[in-house]
Every structure is written in C-alpha cells, then in structure tokens.
Design a protein around this motif. Structure first.
Motif, PDB file in Angstrom:
ATOM      1  N   LYS A   1     -37.503 -54.513   5.321  1.00  6.56           N
ATOM      2  CA  LYS A   1     -36.682 -54.074   4.584  1.00  6.56           C
ATOM      3  C   LYS A   1     -35.205 -54.393   5.875  1.00  6.56           C
ATOM      4  O   LYS A   1     -34.112 -54.749   4.427  1.00  6.56           O
ATOM      5  CB  LYS A   1     -36.659 -52.616   4.340  1.00  6.56           C
ATOM      6  CG  LYS A   1     -37.437 -52.504   3.452  1.00  6.56           C
ATOM      7  CD  LYS A   1     -37.053 -50.327   2.253  1.00  6.56           C
ATOM      8  CE  LYS A   1     -37.302 -49.790   4.051  1.00  6.56           C
ATOM      9  NZ  LYS A   1     -36.891 -48.905   3.273  1.00  6.56           N
TER      10      LYS A   1
ATOM     11  N   ARG B   1     -29.865 -51.407  -3.406  1.00  9.50           N
ATOM     12  CA  ARG B   1     -31.051 -52.706  -2.411  1.00  9.50           C
ATOM     13  C   ARG B   1     -31.257 -53.665  -2.874  1.00  9.50           C
ATOM     14  O   ARG B   1     -32.186 -53.261  -4.216  1.00  9.50           O
ATOM     15  CB  ARG B   1     -31.978 -51.422  -1.513  1.00  9.50           C
ATOM     16  CG  ARG B   1     -32.568 -52.472  -0.639  1.00  9.50           C
ATOM     17  CD  ARG B   1     -34.044 -51.674  -0.236  1.00  9.50           C
ATOM     18  NE  ARG B   1     -33.012 -50.802   0.851  1.00  9.50           N
ATOM     19  CZ  ARG B   1     -33.209 -50.684   2.253  1.00  9.50           C
ATOM     20  NH1 ARG B   1     -32.451 -52.390   2.576  1.00  9.50           N
ATOM     21  NH2 ARG B   1     -32.051 -49.376   2.503  1.00  9.50           N
ATOM     22  N   MET B   2     -31.116 -54.384  -2.754  1.00  8.85           N
ATOM     23  CA  MET B   2     -31.803 -56.034  -3.582  1.00  8.85           C
ATOM     24  C   MET B   2     -32.776 -57.125  -2.025  1.00  8.85           C
ATOM     25  O   MET B   2     -31.968 -56.742  -1.011  1.00  8.85           O
ATOM     26  CB  MET B   2     -30.461 -56.641  -3.730  1.00  8.85           C
ATOM     27  CG  MET B   2     -29.177 -56.704  -3.311  1.00  8.85           C
ATOM     28  SD  MET B   2     -27.808 -56.619  -4.026  1.00  8.85           S
ATOM     29  CE  MET B   2     -27.444 -54.668  -4.495  1.00  8.85           C
ATOM     30  N   LEU B   3     -33.059 -57.751  -2.501  1.00  7.05           N
ATOM     31  CA  LEU B   3     -33.636 -59.154  -1.687  1.00  7.05           C
ATOM     32  C   LEU B   3     -32.095 -59.706  -1.060  1.00  7.05           C
ATOM     33  O   LEU B   3     -31.475 -59.662  -1.626  1.00  7.05           O
ATOM     34  CB  LEU B   3     -34.160 -60.268  -2.414  1.00  7.05           C
ATOM     35  CG  LEU B   3     -36.026 -59.043  -2.632  1.00  7.05           C
ATOM     36  CD1 LEU B   3     -36.472 -60.597  -3.211  1.00  7.05           C
ATOM     37  CD2 LEU B   3     -36.596 -58.993  -1.280  1.00  7.05           C
ATOM     38  N   SER B   4     -32.567 -60.293   0.126  1.00 10.80           N
ATOM     39  CA  SER B   4     -31.072 -61.018   0.814  1.00 10.80           C
ATOM     40  C   SER B   4     -30.916 -61.899  -0.510  1.00 10.80           C
ATOM     41  O   SER B   4     -29.551 -62.312  -0.673  1.00 10.80           O
ATOM     42  CB  SER B   4     -31.333 -61.952   1.403  1.00 10.80           C
ATOM     43  OG  SER B   4     -32.452 -60.368   3.040  1.00 10.80           O
TER      44      SER B   4
ATOM     45  N   THR C   1     -27.921 -54.089   1.311  1.00 15.10           N
ATOM     46  CA  THR C   1     -27.709 -52.497   0.777  1.00 15.10           C
ATOM     47  C   THR C   1     -26.533 -52.565   0.393  1.00 15.10           C
ATOM     48  O   THR C   1     -25.073 -52.417   1.105  1.00 15.10           O
ATOM     49  CB  THR C   1     -27.975 -51.569   1.752  1.00 15.10           C
ATOM     50  OG1 THR C   1     -29.534 -51.478   2.056  1.00 15.10           O
ATOM     51  CG2 THR C   1     -28.164 -49.981   1.127  1.00 15.10           C
TER      52      THR C   1
ATOM     53  N   THR D   1     -33.589 -57.605   3.143  1.00 15.37           N
ATOM     54  CA  THR D   1     -33.409 -57.115   1.826  1.00 15.37           C
ATOM     55  C   THR D   1     -31.162 -56.810   2.347  1.00 15.37           C
ATOM     56  O   THR D   1     -31.106 -56.734   3.254  1.00 15.37           O
ATOM     57  CB  THR D   1     -33.781 -55.523   1.499  1.00 15.37           C
ATOM     58  OG1 THR D   1     -33.594 -55.053   2.280  1.00 15.37           O
ATOM     59  CG2 THR D   1     -34.763 -55.675   1.440  1.00 15.37           C
TER      60      THR D   1
END
Length: 446
Positions: A55, A162-165, A61, A59
């Motif tokens: 994470k 929260r999301m993927l980079s 945030t 990811t």
C-alpha cells in the motif's frame, strides 16, 4: 586458583550445548518448538506487513480534516455518488446540513407550510467507486474530541481517499469537481458564517435578496455597486501601485434603516458570502481576532456590526471585553492583515468612534443611512401596492416629514395592513403620530 581465560570458557560452553542438543531429546524438542513458534508468529504478521508495504509503495492517500474548507465539498460530492448511499454508519443532521453533504430527505411540511428536510450523513465505513477510469477507496471517519480535564467534547470528522499511484493525476480534477458541485455552484444563496473556535462555521444559507427590493436614497446603491465592482476589477492595479488590496465601508445612521440588509444584498449581487463578527464577544481576544480574520472563507466579506457597542473612544465599554483597541486596528490593516478583504462596519452612533478606527484605509467610504425621506416612503408604498396611482402615493408620502421615521417603522405599518389597503390611508395619521406612553405601558402589561 587459576581463572580460565574467556576464550576457554566460550569453547567449553559451546561444547556443553552441542553435547546437550546431540544426546538430550528434551532439549531438542524444546528448540524445535521455539523455532516453530517463531516461524508461526512471523507467518501471521507477514501478510499484514506485506500488505502495508504494498500500500505504501503503490497507492496514494488524500486526507481531508473536517475543519478544512474542502471537507464539505468532498463529503457532499461523495454523498451524491450512487455508491455513497452504501455506507452503513449514518447520522441525522437537521440544521446547517450543507456543511457535511449527505443524502437529503424531505419529511413533508410543518404547520407553517415550510419544508422539513434532514440529511443522512456518512459517519464511518468505506466504499469503492470508479472516477474517471480509476478506482478510489473513500473512507469517512469521526473521532471524539477531548474537551479538557478528561471531559469529552464533540466529534472531529475526516475523509480519506486511497487510490493507486497512477491515479494521482486525477486529484486536481476530483477537487475541482467537488468544489464546482458545491461551493463553486451559484444557486442564488448567500452563506452566513459565524466564529467557531479559531475558524468559521456555516450558520445559514439564505436566498440572496435582490438589490432592487431595497429602497434607499437615490444613487446610493449605484454608487456602492460601482465602487465594489471597481475594487474587484482593479486587483493588479492595486499591486502595481503598492496599495494594500483591501476595501472598507462604514454604514452609519439610526437603527432600522437597512444597514445589515444592504450588506447581505451586496454580497448576493457579487456572489460573496458574509462572515458576521460581534466584537463585544467576551472570549474574543487580539490573537483570536487575528486568527479569524486571517482564516476568512474564500469570497467572503466581513461584517462588524454595532462597533459603537465595543469601545468608547479607545476604551472598552464593558469590563468583559478582552479585545484591545490596538488589536482591532492591527487586525484590520496591520502587517499581518490579509489581502483582498472587503469589510463593512455598522454603527448607530458615529460620534462615539475614535477617528483612527474609521479613517481611510480602514473605512474608505462612509455611507449614511438615515431615517426615511419622502422618496423612500413613496418607494415603499409602490412596492406594496404597485397599482396605486401616483396621486395616491404622493398624497400619503407628503404627510411624513423627512427623517421622522425609520424604514423599519414604515414597513411594519404597511405589513400590518397588507390585507386591507383601505386601512393604510384611513389610519395614516397613526404612522406619524407618536403613540401615547400610557397606552404603550398598558400594551406591555397585557
């Protein structure tokens, strides 16, 4: 006695341990159990450690606290998404509900015919949603504040995305969409903010009052509109001239002549909100005033009402006033004063104010809102009964001496007779004749 050397002792200890592990089955079993236990503990924590590492590495945030201006934008945006209604931990908000978004519910109308609305506000939980081709995990949360001395206070709210980079590039679009769907949307309402701790809290959203519904001396509204429009238009000119980009107005005159109404109407005309501050509040100190003025919401004007009720000259009117006169001056236009601020001050008594408070730079324009002139009475009559002839209006208005009555008094008289226009002319003498003091006392006693 000869003391063995440390190296000799180490070799002897090593030989004893090797002999024990080789010939002692109990020691062998204990060592095996210890090794397996260590492996089991590591095996249990490994997935969590691995997940946390993944994470943190892959990811992004976005955390927003409840006291930040962006929180109501994002909370309302999340509540408007279809998946926002899947959150299971909800609260009911009946007042000032625009602060936190949520699902609006209309419960019907009350006895006065007003709509009764509540909102279901997400308090905690998480939902997965798709935004512009990317997956976002949204998680609202709340924690209870400590009020001091071990006492529990209210709740602090927060919102985490929260999301993927790879989705980081859509963050500006997410914030822009959330803003434009809430605070950036012009819906004809004016937000009224009041102080809360070191910041501001939304107290009310009311429909903007049209400037045309206000009745003042000829030219007054046009002059103020032109002055404000020039101020907002000339930001770069102020910077080039090295003049602080601030504008102050002092509205003075007897009570009941629309000082606060004028401020609210101008705010609606220019798409501004209003921050109302009572300087006589007992817990208002110099530091808190500076903090409040430096944290004004975006596109908001500051309204300081009844400033004559705080100081007589430079001295506080009451012992409970903690704000100092110098602290007020520094907050209005000191080194730390913010740029781009529009301030309106109102007073019923211009004579009790120190000249330093109302000089240009703090109060650039002084606007007198006096009692009703004959033209204003005519305007009020035409507003209530637009089908009356000019002769009817002028005959009644001519009987009211200029400056005798406040506009609030004229309006209240007409409101009492709005269902009976004939009573307006029939009872007109009551408007300009002071009531009998004995009758007033009897009415109050009853």
């Amino acid at each position: 006695m000869t003391i063995p050397e440390p190296l000799t002792l180490w070799h002897e200890l090593e030989a004893a341990v090797r002999h024990t592990l080789t010939h002692n089955e109990l020691a062998q079993g204990g060592l095996l159990i210890a090794a397996l236990s260590a492996l089991a503990v590591q095996a249990r924590t490994l997935p969590a450690q691995l997940l946390s590492s993944l994470k943190n590495r892959f990811t992004v945030t976005l955390d927003v606290q409840g006291d930040d201006a962006a929180f109501p934008w994002l909370a309302a945006w999340l509540a408007a998404q279809p998946v926002g209604r899947h959150l299971r931990h909800l609260g009911v908000v009946t007042r000032f509900n625009e602060q936190m978004g949520g699902q609006n519910l209309n419960l019907g109308v009350d006895r006065d015919g007003d709509e009764v609305n509540v909102r279901l506000v997400p308090l905690s939980g998480q939902v997965l949603l798709r935004y512009r081709g990317h997956w976002l995990l949204a998680r609202p949360a709340r924690t209870q504040r400590q009020a001091g001395s071990g006492m529990l206070g209210g709740f602090s709210h927060s919102l985490t995305f929260r999301m993927l980079s790879g989705a980081r590039a859509v963050l500006p679009e997410l914030l822009r969409d959330a803003y434009e769907s809430t605070a950036g949307r012009s819906d004809g309402r004016v937000e009224i903010h009041v102080p809360e701790y070191q910041g501001w809290s939304l107290a009310e959203r009311r429909p903007a009052r049209p400037l045309g519904s206000l009745i003042y001396a000829p030219g007054l509204l046009d002059t103020l509109q032109d002055d404000l429009a020039a101020f907002f238009r000339d930001r770069e000119w102020y910077a080039g001239m090295g003049i602080p980009y601030r504008r102050g107005y002092l509205l003075h005159g007897p009570p009941g002549n629309g000082k606060s109404s004028l401020v609210a109407a101008l705010a609606g005309q220019f798409g501004l909100n209003v921050c109302v501050l009572n300087l006589a509040t007992p817990d208002l100190t110099d530091d808190r005033l500076t903090s409040l003025l430096s944290g004004l919401p975006r596109r908001a004007l500051l309204l300081l009402e009844d400033i004559d009720a705080v100081f007589v000259g430079r001295e506080p009117r009451a012992p409970g006033v903690k704000l100092s006169f110098n602290g007020l001056l520094n907050a209005l236009d000191g080194v730390a004063a913010g740029e781009g601020r529009v301030t309106f001050m109102t007073t019923n008594d211009l004579g009790g104010l120190d000249a330093a408070l109302i000089r240009p730079g703090r109060a650039d324009r002084h606007v007198h809102l006096g009692n009703a002139a004959r033209t204003q009475v005519q305007g009020m009559l035409r507003r209530f009964w637009p089908d009356w002839t000019p002769g009817q209006v002028e005959t009644l208005a001519a009987q009211v001496p200029d400056g005798l009555l406040s506009m609030a008094r004229v309006q209240e008289y007409l409101l009492e007779r709005r269902a009976d226009p004939d009573a307006v002319a029939r009872d007109w003498a009551q408007l300009v004749t002071p009531p009998c003091p004995t009758r007033l006392r009897l009415q109050r006693a009853g």
